[in-house]
Design a protein around this motif. Structure first.
Motif, mmCIF file in Angstrom:
data_model
loop_
_atom_site.group_PDB
_atom_site.id
_atom_site.type_symbol
_atom_site.label_atom_id
_atom_site.label_comp_id
_atom_site.label_asym_id
_atom_site.label_seq_id
_atom_site.Cartn_x
_atom_site.Cartn_y
_atom_site.Cartn_z
ATOM 1 N N HIS A 166 13.827 62.999 41.050
ATOM 2 C CA HIS A 166 15.293 62.822 41.067
ATOM 3 C C HIS A 166 15.631 61.550 41.519
ATOM 4 O O HIS A 166 15.425 61.280 42.769
ATOM 5 N N LEU A 167 15.832 60.574 40.771
ATOM 6 C CA LEU A 167 15.940 59.188 41.258
ATOM 7 C C LEU A 167 17.424 58.595 41.228
ATOM 8 O O LEU A 167 18.021 58.464 40.166
ATOM 9 N N ASN A 168 18.104 58.483 42.380
ATOM 10 C CA ASN A 168 19.351 57.865 42.552
ATOM 11 C C ASN A 168 19.071 56.209 42.456
ATOM 12 O O ASN A 168 18.439 55.571 43.505
ATOM 13 N N LEU A 169 19.790 55.787 41.426
ATOM 14 C CA LEU A 169 19.789 54.173 41.318
ATOM 15 C C LEU A 169 21.046 53.618 41.933
ATOM 16 O O LEU A 169 22.061 54.137 41.339
ATOM 17 N N LEU A 170 21.211 52.679 42.594
ATOM 18 C CA LEU A 170 22.120 51.886 42.786
ATOM 19 C C LEU A 170 22.219 50.454 42.624
ATOM 20 O O LEU A 170 21.199 49.831 43.059
ATOM 21 N N ASP A 171 22.942 50.021 41.474
ATOM 22 C CA ASP A 171 22.882 48.557 40.963
ATOM 23 C C ASP A 171 23.770 47.804 41.894
ATOM 24 O O ASP A 171 24.954 48.063 41.725
ATOM 25 N N THR A 172 23.463 46.538 42.502
ATOM 26 C CA THR A 172 24.146 46.241 43.567
ATOM 27 C C THR A 172 24.493 44.626 43.049
ATOM 28 O O THR A 172 23.686 44.083 42.401
ATOM 29 N N PRO A 173 25.631 44.115 43.313
ATOM 30 C CA PRO A 173 26.018 42.772 43.131
ATOM 31 C C PRO A 173 24.923 41.639 43.564
ATOM 32 O O PRO A 173 24.482 41.854 44.800
ATOM 33 N N GLY A 174 24.882 40.634 42.819
ATOM 34 C CA GLY A 174 23.808 39.705 43.405
ATOM 35 C C GLY A 174 24.463 38.384 44.034
ATOM 36 O O GLY A 174 24.105 37.788 45.039
ATOM 37 N N TYR A 175 25.733 38.146 43.637
ATOM 38 C CA TYR A 175 26.513 36.838 44.257
ATOM 39 C C TYR A 175 26.841 37.250 45.702
ATOM 40 O O TYR A 175 27.440 38.455 45.841
ATOM 41 N N PRO A 176 26.684 36.151 46.646
ATOM 42 C CA PRO A 176 27.130 36.429 47.909
ATOM 43 C C PRO A 176 28.611 36.733 48.222
ATOM 44 O O PRO A 176 28.985 37.261 49.238
ATOM 45 N N ASP A 177 29.462 36.355 47.333
ATOM 46 C CA ASP A 177 30.890 36.781 47.119
ATOM 47 C C ASP A 177 31.184 38.051 47.264
ATOM 48 O O ASP A 177 32.431 38.341 47.674
ATOM 49 N N ARG B 187 29.218 40.534 48.850
ATOM 50 C CA ARG B 187 28.154 41.070 49.657
ATOM 51 C C ARG B 187 28.702 42.402 50.206
ATOM 52 O O ARG B 187 28.183 43.329 50.468
ATOM 53 N N GLY B 188 29.994 42.811 50.178
ATOM 54 C CA GLY B 188 30.425 43.979 50.721
ATOM 55 C C GLY B 188 30.196 45.055 50.139
ATOM 56 O O GLY B 188 29.266 46.061 50.631
ATOM 57 N N PRO B 189 30.454 45.245 48.800
ATOM 58 C CA PRO B 189 29.800 46.598 48.070
ATOM 59 C C PRO B 189 28.245 46.670 48.081
ATOM 60 O O PRO B 189 27.544 47.621 48.096
ATOM 61 N N ALA B 190 27.458 45.409 48.092
ATOM 62 C CA ALA B 190 25.964 45.233 48.339
ATOM 63 C C ALA B 190 25.511 45.888 49.381
ATOM 64 O O ALA B 190 24.661 46.973 49.352
ATOM 65 N N GLY C 271 38.890 37.096 52.064
ATOM 66 C CA GLY C 271 37.718 37.707 51.577
ATOM 67 C C GLY C 271 36.414 36.542 51.812
ATOM 68 O O GLY C 271 36.629 35.942 52.894
ATOM 69 N N LEU C 272 35.502 36.677 50.867
ATOM 70 C CA LEU C 272 34.429 35.815 51.347
ATOM 71 C C LEU C 272 34.288 34.464 50.714
ATOM 72 O O LEU C 272 33.759 33.692 50.968
ATOM 73 N N SER C 273 35.187 34.300 49.525
ATOM 74 C CA SER C 273 35.164 33.051 48.916
ATOM 75 C C SER C 273 36.367 33.118 47.932
ATOM 76 O O SER C 273 37.135 34.086 48.024
ATOM 77 N N ASP C 274 36.579 31.786 47.531
ATOM 78 C CA ASP C 274 37.757 31.687 46.698
ATOM 79 C C ASP C 274 37.779 32.784 45.248
ATOM 80 O O ASP C 274 38.395 33.413 44.790
ATOM 81 N N LEU C 275 36.302 32.783 44.796
ATOM 82 C CA LEU C 275 36.056 33.775 43.785
ATOM 83 C C LEU C 275 36.336 34.969 43.907
ATOM 84 O O LEU C 275 36.928 35.778 43.165
ATOM 85 N N HIS C 276 35.855 35.461 45.225
ATOM 86 C CA HIS C 276 36.174 36.936 45.820
ATOM 87 C C HIS C 276 37.639 37.170 45.576
ATOM 88 O O HIS C 276 37.894 38.262 45.206
ATOM 89 N N LEU C 277 38.325 36.254 46.286
ATOM 90 C CA LEU C 277 39.938 36.660 46.286
ATOM 91 C C LEU C 277 40.471 36.629 44.746
ATOM 92 O O LEU C 277 41.407 37.521 44.621
#
Length: 682
Positions: A74-85, A87-90, A436-442
């Motif tokens: 039983h494999l639980n997979l979590l796909d996380t964001p790559g952009y450092p903007d 990072r919170g959810p990752a 936030g962490l960047s302009d893009l994040h906000l």
């Protein structure tokens, strides 16, 4: 399909943007039978990128969860964001897994996001796996990439399987030694990884030396392999082409046969108590024990309501069970228990140790809340994750009058979902500031504010969070004496102040001897001092990193009152600050700029004009550079537009708080001249 904890594997896919994490996520679900057809990022049909903004932008903004079942796994997979903007959810996803699979692009190689996630996983004590993706791309030099990975992360990085026939298939090099590969004879790599694994355990090593490889039992090798993963003695490398499906089924086999289940990995860092009294405790993956679960993600779903997603570490959570949140005295009922499959919620009857599940419509839930079913587990929490401090700020206000409360509620819900997004209210300037962490994040968060909650806002740069301190020791004195016709006011205070190391804060010390200031008035003196700490002395900013020592004074048996010593303490502190080389401090941030390599000159020149100190650069494959610098936050107003112009829209940056340091003399002069303290009666 029924399963037990030994069948569970919890894996987070992490790494640099563009490495193919979401495509691999889809490929694994498809190969494991959870999807009939794998979706694609280009079509916006993936399980994990279901948010409309993710589909539009073509990359992940949040962590997504799905699982697959097959006999024995039983494999639980979590796909996380790559952009450092984002990072919170990752980083929050790391609290739910034992294994981090860092995906590396075979074309571009080691990128800054690769290094970052490898470091985070190591610091958290998680088992690490490197997955090289896109192995079938023409021109990918996989041999050079393996050597680069070993040079960057150490000799413990070794292939578990190998690409063959130009990356169109993979061959096992741990369980077998015969055959050839694109990286040379399988036997050579087999010997390297076998030597690495057996040396971790003396008993296994002795058996190997005495009897050879054939004398080792499968269980001995399995246990030694997992010990290597737990202790960081081995970082396996697996090869895949997620789009073509090459190596994906082999990766599932590896997860089942070799990766640790929740009872075999390093124990989660739970502690009981706070501060100096906090003591580590062990959460045992026993389904019959008291429940201990940690909420690692909050989603405010417009249809389901607040969704709390948690990982079970101990005990069994059942539908209709009663659970406490943290140290709450009143339990809530698990009316519905869900398993997540991207945006879909599948109702289940129970969640055992190692499971990832969710409950809905429980308002008390919050990120990092601990759920339990007995007060024996009060005061338990996980060691905090290393979230970056959000430093990029915008002051916001509703575009339409009368929406202030709606805005406040919506911002609170967004802050619940992202640990690196913060909302502050500044009473001095009457500003609501989102950080936030960047302009893009906000920009993404403010778009969610409008599309999900129907609140449009106007924005402007916030006031910079300057601080004040002192550069030398000094004495201060004030006598407060006031006659009003009746009973008067009298209090006299002598104190001295000393600078403290940067970041220490504030210390108040009572060294009064002989009762010259009666003990009941010492708190009043401290109250006066703290009033100055909050309001500032020379430029109107909070004061930090100072020790105040009250050592003498005078009182009057009739006229001395608390208010007199509040005023005397306040004025004595101001007197000392004026003699103690007062300084204004400014926040310095760690700036990380990613941009095309040909923009290096413009970026460096622009930063030099902002009093920046460049601390390093990385040249990445694919013609991209990462520039790291320390910069005063005040110099970065308008930098988003400046960078966009200099890089034709291809540059991006993130900020992390670093430290405070004194502003230049001309800046301090400007700030102090603009300060207009409120007049007070003596």
């Amino acid at each position: 399909m029924s399963y037990s904890t030994p069948h569970i594997r919890n894996v987070a896919l992490a790494g640099h943007p563009g490495a193919g994490k979401t495509t691999l996520f889809e490929a694994l679900l498809h190969a494991g039978g959870a999807l009939q057809t794998a979706g694609t990022v280009e079509r916006g049909s993936t399980v994990s990128d279901f948010d409309p903004i993710e589909k539009e932008r073509g990359h992940s903004l949040d962590a997504a969860i799905a699982s697959l079942d097959r006999p024995g796994l039983h494999l639980n997979l979590l796909d996380t964001p790559g952009y450092p903007d984002f990072r919170g959810p990752a980083l929050a996803a790391l609290a739910a897994v034992e294994i981090v699979a860092v995906v590396v692009d075979a074309d571009t190689g080691i990128a800054h996001g690769t290094r970052r996630m490898m470091a985070y996983a190591r610091e958290r004590g998680l088992c690490r796996l490197l997955v090289v993706n896109k192995i079938d791309h023409a021109g990918a030099d996989l041999g050079a990439l393996v050597e680069a990975l070993r040079a960057e992360f150490g000799p413990e990085v070794l292939p578990l399987n190998l690409p063959a026939d130009g990356g169109t298939r993979v061959v096992d090099c741990f369980g077998r030694r015969d055959g050839d590969s694109d990286l040379g004879p399988v036997a050579d790599w087999h010997q390297k990884i076998l030597d690495q694994v057996v040396e971790i355990n003396e008993t296994v090593m002795d058996h190997y030396l005495d009897l050879g490889e054939g004398g080792l039992s499968g269980q001995e090798l399995h246990d030694a392999f997992e010990q290597c993963l737990r202790e960081g003695h081995l970082v396996p490398v697996c090869f895949v082409s997620a789009r073509a499906g090459t190596g994906v089924a082999a990766l599932l086999d590896i997860a089942e046969a070799l990766l640790p289940h929740p009872g075999e990995a390093n124990p989660p860092p739970f502690v009981k108590g706070t501060g100096a009294e906090a003591a580590p405790i062990e959460a045992a993956p026993d389904p019959a024990a008291h429940v201990i679960a940690d909420v690692f993600k909050i989603v405010n779903d417009p249809f389901v309501g607040k969704l709390g997603i948690f990982r079970v570490y101990q005990g069994t959570v059942r539908k209709d069970a009663q659970l406490f949140v943290d140290d709450g005295r009143k339990p809530f009922k698990v009316a519905h228990l869900f398993r997540l499959h991207g945006k879909d919620h599948v109702e289940v009857a129970q969640a055992i140790p190692g499971d990832i599940a969710a409950v809905a419509k429980i308002e008390e839930l919050h990120f990092d809340a601990v759920l339990h079913d007995s007060h024996d587990e009060d005061h338990i929490h996980l060691a905090p994750l290393p979230f970056p401090r959000p430093m990029f700020g915008l002051a916001v206000e509703p575009a339409s009058k009368g929406q202030e409360q709606k805005l406040a509620t919506a911002l609170h819900k967004l802050a619940e979902e992202d640990p690196a997004f913060a909302v502050e209210y500044n009473g001095e300037t009457n500003e609501t500031v989102v950080r936030g962490l960047s302009d893009l994040h906000l920009r993404v968060m403010l778009r969610r504010l409008k599309e999900r909650f129907g609140v449009d806002v106007t924005t402007h740069p916030p006031r910079i969070a300057y601080r004040e301190t002192v550069g030398a020791a000094a004495e201060g004195h004030h006598q407060h004496k006031k006659q009003t016709g009746g009973a008067g006011q009298f209090g006299e205070v002598f104190l001295r102040i000393e600078p403290l190391p940067r970041g220490v804060g504030f210390e108040f010390v009572d060294e009064v001897k002989g009762g010259t200031i009666p003990g009941q008035f010492i708190p009043a003196v401290e109250k006066g001092v703290r009033q100055v700490l909050a309001s500032g002395a020379i430029a109107g900013y909070p004061i930090q990193d100072v020790r105040v020592i009250v050592h003498d004074g005078k009182h009057h048996p009739v006229d001395s009152k608390e208010v007199a010593f509040v005023t005397a303490g306040k004025r004595a502190f101001l007197d000392a600050i004026a003699k103690a080389q007062p300084q204004v401090l400014e926040p310095i941030v760690e700036l990380e700029v990613s941009a095309p390599e040909h923009c290096m000159g413009d970026i460096s020149g622009g930063l030099a004009a902002k009093r920046a100190r460049i601390s390093g650069t990385d040249s990445l494959r694919g013609g991209e550079i990462v520039v790291r610098a320390q910069v005063p936050l005040s110099e970065l107003e308008g930098y988003a537009a400046e960078l966009k112009s200099a890089t034709a829209g291809r540059g991006r940056y993130t900020l992390d708080f670093s430290h405070y340091e004194p502003v230049p003399a001309q800046v301090q002069r400007k700030l102090t001249e603009a300060y207009r303290p409120t007049p007070e009666d003596d």
